[in-house]
Each structure stands twice: as structure tokens, then as C-alpha cells.
Design a protein around this motif. Structure first.
Motif, PDB file in Angstrom:
ATOM      1  N   LYS A 119      -3.224   0.929  11.620  1.00 52.80           N
ATOM      2  CA  LYS A 119      -2.126   1.123  12.429  1.00 52.80           C
ATOM      3  C   LYS A 119      -0.911   1.761  11.684  1.00 52.80           C
ATOM      4  O   LYS A 119      -0.183   2.622  12.134  1.00 52.80           O
ATOM      5  CB  LYS A 119      -1.566  -0.075  12.686  1.00 52.80           C
ATOM      6  CG  LYS A 119      -0.446  -0.002  13.616  1.00 52.80           C
ATOM      7  CD  LYS A 119       0.220  -1.482  14.174  1.00 52.80           C
ATOM      8  CE  LYS A 119       0.967  -2.321  12.919  1.00 52.80           C
ATOM      9  NZ  LYS A 119       1.379  -3.385  13.458  1.00 52.80           N
ATOM     10  N   ARG A 120      -0.697   1.302  10.288  1.00 52.44           N
ATOM     11  CA  ARG A 120       0.148   1.932   9.595  1.00 52.44           C
ATOM     12  C   ARG A 120       0.162   3.334   9.117  1.00 52.44           C
ATOM     13  O   ARG A 120       1.011   3.886   9.050  1.00 52.44           O
ATOM     14  CB  ARG A 120       0.369   0.848   8.260  1.00 52.44           C
ATOM     15  CG  ARG A 120       1.305  -0.267   8.629  1.00 52.44           C
ATOM     16  CD  ARG A 120       1.264  -1.262   7.512  1.00 52.44           C
ATOM     17  NE  ARG A 120       1.642  -2.802   7.744  1.00 52.44           N
ATOM     18  CZ  ARG A 120       2.904  -3.121   7.408  1.00 52.44           C
ATOM     19  NH1 ARG A 120       3.538  -2.579   6.579  1.00 52.44           N
ATOM     20  NH2 ARG A 120       3.358  -4.436   7.851  1.00 52.44           N
ATOM     21  N   LEU A 121      -1.151   3.517   8.904  1.00 56.71           N
ATOM     22  CA  LEU A 121      -1.395   5.037   8.519  1.00 56.71           C
ATOM     23  C   LEU A 121      -1.044   5.899   9.730  1.00 56.71           C
ATOM     24  O   LEU A 121      -0.626   7.002   9.562  1.00 56.71           O
ATOM     25  CB  LEU A 121      -3.040   5.245   8.206  1.00 56.71           C
ATOM     26  CG  LEU A 121      -3.338   4.652   6.825  1.00 56.71           C
ATOM     27  CD1 LEU A 121      -4.938   4.515   6.596  1.00 56.71           C
ATOM     28  CD2 LEU A 121      -2.870   5.723   5.665  1.00 56.71           C
ATOM     29  N   GLY A 145       1.209   9.438  10.450  1.00 55.81           N
ATOM     30  CA  GLY A 145       0.740  10.608  11.006  1.00 55.81           C
ATOM     31  C   GLY A 145      -0.647  11.056  10.339  1.00 55.81           C
ATOM     32  O   GLY A 145      -1.025  11.942  10.365  1.00 55.81           O
ATOM     33  N   ILE A 146      -1.274   9.959   9.787  1.00 57.39           N
ATOM     34  CA  ILE A 146      -2.512  10.039   8.964  1.00 57.39           C
ATOM     35  C   ILE A 146      -3.744   9.281   9.740  1.00 57.39           C
ATOM     36  O   ILE A 146      -3.490   8.022   9.823  1.00 57.39           O
ATOM     37  CB  ILE A 146      -2.474   9.714   7.474  1.00 57.39           C
ATOM     38  CG1 ILE A 146      -1.269  10.431   6.716  1.00 57.39           C
ATOM     39  CG2 ILE A 146      -3.655   9.938   6.732  1.00 57.39           C
ATOM     40  CD1 ILE A 146      -1.354  11.912   6.790  1.00 57.39           C
ATOM     41  N   GLU A 147      -4.863   9.796   9.961  1.00 56.82           N
ATOM     42  CA  GLU A 147      -5.961   9.181  10.497  1.00 56.82           C
ATOM     43  C   GLU A 147      -6.529   8.580   9.193  1.00 56.82           C
ATOM     44  O   GLU A 147      -6.784   9.018   8.251  1.00 56.82           O
ATOM     45  CB  GLU A 147      -6.811  10.291  10.920  1.00 56.82           C
ATOM     46  CG  GLU A 147      -6.280  10.976  12.325  1.00 56.82           C
ATOM     47  CD  GLU A 147      -6.326   9.983  13.548  1.00 56.82           C
ATOM     48  OE1 GLU A 147      -7.009   9.036  13.571  1.00 56.82           O
ATOM     49  OE2 GLU A 147      -5.456  10.375  14.345  1.00 56.82           O
ATOM     50  N   PRO A 148      -7.099   7.373   9.503  1.00 59.52           N
ATOM     51  CA  PRO A 148      -7.590   6.533   8.487  1.00 59.52           C
ATOM     52  C   PRO A 148      -8.902   7.235   7.825  1.00 59.52           C
ATOM     53  O   PRO A 148      -9.113   7.093   6.495  1.00 59.52           O
ATOM     54  CB  PRO A 148      -8.244   5.149   8.936  1.00 59.52           C
ATOM     55  CG  PRO A 148      -7.185   5.211  10.505  1.00 59.52           C
ATOM     56  CD  PRO A 148      -6.823   6.624  11.070  1.00 59.52           C
ATOM     57  N   SER A 172       1.029  -1.288   0.040  1.00 60.86           N
ATOM     58  CA  SER A 172      -0.051  -0.040   0.125  1.00 60.86           C
ATOM     59  C   SER A 172       0.759   1.270  -0.122  1.00 60.86           C
ATOM     60  O   SER A 172       2.051   1.172   0.511  1.00 60.86           O
ATOM     61  CB  SER A 172      -0.892   0.059   1.302  1.00 60.86           C
ATOM     62  OG  SER A 172      -1.885   1.017   1.042  1.00 60.86           O
ATOM     63  N   THR A 173       0.499   2.309  -0.899  1.00 61.59           N
ATOM     64  CA  THR A 173       1.264   3.427  -0.820  1.00 61.59           C
ATOM     65  C   THR A 173       0.305   4.805  -0.736  1.00 61.59           C
ATOM     66  O   THR A 173      -0.935   4.713  -1.333  1.00 61.59           O
ATOM     67  CB  THR A 173       1.987   3.519  -2.452  1.00 61.59           C
ATOM     68  OG1 THR A 173       2.666   2.548  -2.625  1.00 61.59           O
ATOM     69  CG2 THR A 173       2.731   5.028  -2.506  1.00 61.59           C
ATOM     70  N   LEU A 174       0.724   5.562   0.186  1.00 65.10           N
ATOM     71  CA  LEU A 174      -0.021   6.678   0.399  1.00 65.10           C
ATOM     72  C   LEU A 174       0.615   7.965  -0.072  1.00 65.10           C
ATOM     73  O   LEU A 174       1.618   8.355   0.069  1.00 65.10           O
ATOM     74  CB  LEU A 174       0.028   7.020   1.892  1.00 65.10           C
ATOM     75  CG  LEU A 174      -0.618   8.324   2.747  1.00 65.10           C
ATOM     76  CD1 LEU A 174      -2.106   8.145   2.350  1.00 65.10           C
ATOM     77  CD2 LEU A 174      -0.127   8.253   3.987  1.00 65.10           C
ATOM     78  N   ILE A 175      -0.361   8.781  -0.780  1.00 65.17           N
ATOM     79  CA  ILE A 175       0.160   9.772  -1.633  1.00 65.17           C
ATOM     80  C   ILE A 175      -0.682  11.163  -0.934  1.00 65.17           C
ATOM     81  O   ILE A 175      -2.161  10.953  -0.638  1.00 65.17           O
ATOM     82  CB  ILE A 175      -0.234   9.780  -3.071  1.00 65.17           C
ATOM     83  CG1 ILE A 175       0.524   8.766  -3.912  1.00 65.17           C
ATOM     84  CG2 ILE A 175      -0.035  11.145  -3.579  1.00 65.17           C
ATOM     85  CD1 ILE A 175      -0.170   7.409  -4.175  1.00 65.17           C
ATOM     86  N   SER A 176      -0.297  12.129  -0.669  1.00 66.41           N
ATOM     87  CA  SER A 176      -0.771  13.302  -0.243  1.00 66.41           C
ATOM     88  C   SER A 176      -0.557  14.400  -0.740  1.00 66.41           C
ATOM     89  O   SER A 176       0.783  14.879  -1.087  1.00 66.41           O
ATOM     90  CB  SER A 176      -0.138  13.301   1.524  1.00 66.41           C
ATOM     91  OG  SER A 176      -0.799  14.500   1.995  1.00 66.41           O
ATOM     92  N   LYS A 207      -5.548  12.931   0.360  1.00 65.41           N
ATOM     93  CA  LYS A 207      -4.973  11.870   0.619  1.00 65.41           C
ATOM     94  C   LYS A 207      -5.583  10.488   0.194  1.00 65.41           C
ATOM     95  O   LYS A 207      -6.725  10.034   0.366  1.00 65.41           O
ATOM     96  CB  LYS A 207      -4.951  11.720   2.146  1.00 65.41           C
ATOM     97  CG  LYS A 207      -4.261  12.833   2.611  1.00 65.41           C
ATOM     98  CD  LYS A 207      -4.237  12.976   4.173  1.00 65.41           C
ATOM     99  CE  LYS A 207      -3.516  14.140   4.574  1.00 65.41           C
ATOM    100  NZ  LYS A 207      -4.033  15.259   4.340  1.00 65.41           N
ATOM    101  N   VAL A 208      -4.869   9.849  -0.778  1.00 66.08           N
ATOM    102  CA  VAL A 208      -5.225   8.696  -1.425  1.00 66.08           C
ATOM    103  C   VAL A 208      -4.175   7.516  -1.031  1.00 66.08           C
ATOM    104  O   VAL A 208      -3.003   7.578  -0.799  1.00 66.08           O
ATOM    105  CB  VAL A 208      -5.495   8.767  -2.964  1.00 66.08           C
ATOM    106  CG1 VAL A 208      -6.472   9.915  -3.066  1.00 66.08           C
ATOM    107  CG2 VAL A 208      -4.202   8.994  -3.673  1.00 66.08           C
TER     108      VAL A 208
END
Length: 250
Positions: free
Chosen positions: A38-40, A44-47, A15-19, A24-25
Motif C-alpha cells: 500500500k505504501r509503495l 507511485g511504485i508497483e511492488p 522502510s526507505t525507498l531509493i530510486s 528501485k531498492v
């Protein structure tokens, strides 16, 4: 500002997080909802802040958590029809994508790229924001001219370095699995990924995260040694299965 981080990458989940300023996707969600949450939070990102999930293909290490996360947080799920029809999206808001056509999502321009992989209708993604381009490129068996043309001017990449060919052929996998991994619809070897980097515009590229390393057929020391020559041109880090990567500003 466009930035990204890997939540984890490997055969046990990706999983990759882009901001960006507005969005935030996630790209893929191969972990359980609890593990993704947990990983989010470690990043520092709330689900609840996730605005969408873009799915590359249906294999479990990329899609197992997509539907459950989408239902829990009422998050829209984007992917090709072939991908969405192959994963659990019951009671989810799904949006079909056409490969190689741009989509506007908030302040992001999203381009799903057609790639060769043993899935129904796989795609990888380029995200653009404020003249910056970030490309995700994993799970493809070989580099096509189409891929080179689209990724050539990216400023940052999350790039597959799945296996070392010597370790793969001399390893314990069954012959049929070795052939699948090394085949034209399998995964990129270290050498293939290095070949791609040689063909990209080094003046544009600032950061590369090497991802989807095989536990059985690759190792960080080998990857670091083989890719060392690129560090004079751009930064390189490795995404791990357990911790993913640091945040990187594109």
C-alpha cells in the motif's frame, strides 16, 4: 537521477525507498507485506518493481516484513551475516555484505557503514549514483569519527532524531529502557543529530529528512524548533510514521 522517499519511520515500522534510472531498492521493511504494498503504491511504485532489500539490522521495526516481501516478490535480500542470521530469510535469496566495503548494484554503488547499535552486526547505508551521495543514518547510539568521515560529503540524508533528552528522562519509560535509548548503543537524540549536521560539509548537503522520531520522547514541534537554524543551509522535512516523507531528488 537519484531520489528517495521514506515509506514510514518510527517505532512501529521503517522502510526507505531509493530510486535510480535502473534500480528501485528498499532499505529495511518493518511493515507487513500488505502495508508495504500500500505504501509503495502511494509513492507511485508497483511492488513488483522492487529490485532488492538492504537490511540495516534485525530489530522488528526494520526487519519484520523482509522475508515475507522477499519471498512474495522473489527479491534478493542484502545484509551483514549477523543481520541475515537474525531475521526470517527462509527460502529467500540472501547476499552477505561486508561492512565498509562497496558493492555495485545496477547503477548504484552501495556502502554499508558500521555503526554502534545494540544489534548483532548493524550497518547503515550510503548510496551513490552519478556523483550524488545519499546517506541513511538511523539506529545508532553515538556519532563516531568513522561515521563523520563517510557521511561528510553526502548531498542528502535520512537522519535519526529519535528523542529529546529532557522528554526521555522525564517520561514514563522504565529506567532501564531510558538508559538503553540514551546509551552509546541506543538511538541519536536531537542534540546528537544537530552535532553531526554541524560537522558535515554544508556546501554538499542539500536535503535532510529527520526520521525515527519517538512518539513518547519527541514531537514534531520540538524537532522543528531545534533544527530551525539549519534551514538557511539546506531543506529539512520530517518523516512521519503514517506517511513517511515526500520524494526528494538528491
Amino acid at each position: 537521477m537519484l531520489r528517495f522517499t521514506s515509506l514510514g519511520s518510527g517505532s512501529r515500522g521503517n522502510s526507505t525507498l531509493i530510486s535510480s534510472k535502473q534500480c528501485k531498492v528498499l532499505v529495511d521493511c518493518g511493515f507487513s507485506v500488505k502495508e508495504t504494498e500500500k505504501r509503495l503504491l502511494t509513492k507511485g511504485i508497483e511492488p513488483e518493481a522492487i529490485d532488492a532489500i538492504f537490511v540495516t539490522h534485525e530489530h522488528g521495526d526494520h526487519g519484520n516484513g523482509v522475508g515475507r516481501f522477499g519471498r512474495r516478490y522473489n527479491v534478493p535480500i542484502y545484509g551483514t551475516a549477523g543481520t541475515l542470521n537474525s531475521i526470517d530469510t527462509k527460502n529467500c535469496n540472501t547476499i552477505d555484505l561486508t561492512r565498509d566495503e562497496y558493492l555495485e548494484f545496477g547503477d548504484l554503488n552501495v556502502l554499508p557503514i558500521s555503526v554502534p547499535h545494540d544489534a548483532r552486526e548493524p550497518s547503515q547505508y550510503i548510496f551513490e549514483h552519478a556523483e550524488k551521495r545519499f546517506g541513511i543514518l538511523t539506529d545508532l547510539g553515538h556519532i563516531t569519527e568513522h561515521v563523520v568521515a563517510h557521511y561528510k560529503t553526502c548531498h542528502a540524508l535520512l537522519l535519526e532524531a529519535n528523542h529529546d533528552l529532557g522528554q526521555l528522562w522525564n517520561g514514563s519509560y522504565p529506567e532501564s529502557l531510558k538508559q538503553r535509548i540514551a546509551g552509546d548503543n541506543g538511538h541519536l537524540s536531537n542534540c546528537q543529530s544537530m552535532e553531526l549536521l554541524d560537522r558535515l560539509d554544508a556546501h554538499s548537503l542539500n536535503s535532510v529528512v529527520l526520521a525515527h522520531l519517538s512518539d513518547e520522547n519527541n514531537c514534531p514541534n520540538v524537532v522543528n524548533e531545534q533544527f530551525e537554524r539549519f534551514r538557511t543551509s539546506f531543506s529539512i522535512q520530517l518523516a512521519s510514521q503514517e506517511l513517511g516523507s515526500e520524494w526528494i531528488e538528491v
